[in-house]
Design an enzyme around this catalytic site. Structure first.
Site, PDB file in Angstrom:
ATOM      1  N   SER A  65      13.012  -9.224 -34.179  1.00  0.00           N
ATOM      2  CA  SER A  65      13.147  -7.905 -33.486  1.00  0.00           C
ATOM      3  C   SER A  65      13.573  -8.139 -32.097  1.00  0.00           C
ATOM      4  O   SER A  65      13.510  -9.165 -31.245  1.00  0.00           O
ATOM      5  CB  SER A  65      11.604  -7.418 -33.382  1.00  0.00           C
ATOM      6  OG  SER A  65      11.240  -7.362 -34.928  1.00  0.00           O
TER       7      SER A  65
HETATM    8  N1  SAH Z   1       8.117 -10.000 -36.526  1.00  0.00           N
HETATM    9  C1  SAH Z   1       9.459 -10.611 -36.904  1.00  0.00           C
HETATM   10  C2  SAH Z   1      10.281  -9.600 -37.400  1.00  0.00           C
HETATM   11  C3  SAH Z   1      10.590  -9.538 -38.620  1.00  0.00           C
HETATM   12  S1  SAH Z   1      11.712  -8.490 -39.333  1.00  0.00           S
HETATM   13  C4  SAH Z   1       9.798 -11.507 -35.876  1.00  0.00           C
HETATM   14  O1  SAH Z   1       9.310 -11.791 -34.804  1.00  0.00           O
HETATM   15  O2  SAH Z   1      11.062 -12.232 -35.925  1.00  0.00           O
HETATM   16  C5  SAH Z   1      10.453  -7.957 -40.740  1.00  0.00           C
HETATM   17  C6  SAH Z   1      10.138  -9.092 -41.599  1.00  0.00           C
HETATM   18  O3  SAH Z   1       9.201  -8.371 -42.568  1.00  0.00           O
HETATM   19  C7  SAH Z   1      11.231  -9.609 -42.682  1.00  0.00           C
HETATM   20  O4  SAH Z   1      11.178 -10.898 -42.450  1.00  0.00           O
HETATM   21  C8  SAH Z   1      10.852  -9.087 -44.003  1.00  0.00           C
HETATM   22  O5  SAH Z   1      11.048 -10.155 -45.111  1.00  0.00           O
HETATM   23  C9  SAH Z   1       9.210  -8.918 -43.853  1.00  0.00           C
HETATM   24  N2  SAH Z   1       8.659  -7.927 -44.948  1.00  0.00           N
HETATM   25  C10 SAH Z   1       9.203  -7.075 -45.285  1.00  0.00           C
HETATM   26  N3  SAH Z   1       8.237  -6.149 -46.322  1.00  0.00           N
HETATM   27  C11 SAH Z   1       7.137  -7.195 -46.150  1.00  0.00           C
HETATM   28  C12 SAH Z   1       5.852  -7.180 -46.925  1.00  0.00           C
HETATM   29  N4  SAH Z   1       5.707  -6.152 -47.839  1.00  0.00           N
HETATM   30  N5  SAH Z   1       4.855  -8.154 -46.725  1.00  0.00           N
HETATM   31  C13 SAH Z   1       5.499  -9.135 -45.921  1.00  0.00           C
HETATM   32  N6  SAH Z   1       6.507  -9.372 -45.356  1.00  0.00           N
HETATM   33  C14 SAH Z   1       7.355  -8.296 -45.364  1.00  0.00           C
END
Ligand code: SAH
Length: 216
Positions: A65
């Protein structure tokens, strides 16, 4: 200290100023952004961009993000050190590291196996004690509930009821749990905060719009 470390330190301090200028004024959040080595959570080929206030690809069509968004969501969680926080969407692990740096007890779930393993490794290497799990986070983590904070870092079509249920019920000396989640369709999401105000009552607030990768 290596020259590159000194450069990153300077850029990290500049990033804190940028985020502050965009309206985040929570001291502990800004201090955490100023302390976490974001360059370690991005693709080595993109390290040079680690301190731009921008989301970056981390593979598998996912992103780390934008730092402003991380700071914005973390501020809305309204945390105090020692609070128990659940993150849905570990991704790179950066958001989890920010929470750890602030003194929270952090639990984080990621559905993508490779991202989960990669984040787990880098968090351990940097000595951030995050309890991570590979799996679908939409059901929360009932074995570790209740949580003072739950942060969803992917865009949801609606608020998962199971997450609301895992928010702490307010009682003497303990505030009700807060869920911070972007809700909307693929094109944009409204940041929402749901606060557990009583055993069967919640309050709902709406904030700015963002664009996240979808919660699956
Ligand atoms: N917080 C992260 C941003 C990640 S982007 C950071 O600091 O880098 C969002 C993430 O959510 C992705 O890696 C995606 O694979 C995950 N995601 C999407 N749907 C999900 C679910 N149902 N359960 C767990 N993770 C999920």
């Amino acid at each position: 200290m290596a020259l590159s470390d000194r450069i990153y330190l300077r850029r990290r301090a500049a990033l804190v100023d940028v985020i502050r200028s965009k309206g985040v004024c929570h001291d502990a959040v800004l201090a955490a952004v100023g302390a976490v080595a974001r360059e370690r959570f991005v693709d080595p080929a993109l390290r040079n961009q680690a301190y731009e206030d921008a989301a970056l690809p981390i593979g598998f069509k996912q992103t780390i993000s934008q730092p402003f968004t991380v700071a914005y969501q973390t501020t809305l969680l309204n945390l105090f050190p020692g609070d128990k926080v659940l993150e849905i969407g570990t991704g790179s692990g950066y958001q989890a590291a920010i929470l750890c740096e602030m003194g929270m007890r952090v639990f984080s779930v990621e559905r993508h196996r490779v991202l989960h393993l990669r984040a787990r490794n880098i968090l351990a290497e940097l000595d951030y004690r995050v309890v991570t799990r590979h799996g679908d986070g939409t059901g929360g983590w009932s074995a570790c509930a209740p949580f003072d904070g739950i942060i969803v870092t992917a865009g949801a079509l609606e608020v998962p009821e199971s997450l609301v249920r895992q928010l702490r019920v307010p009682e003497e000396g303990k505030r009700g749990g807060r869920l911070v989640i972007p809700v909307g369709d693929r094109s944009k999401q409204v940041m929402m905060r749901i606060v557990r105000t009583a055993p069967d009552a919640v309050s709902q607030e709406r904030f700015d719009t963002f664009r996240f990768v979808p919660l699956i």
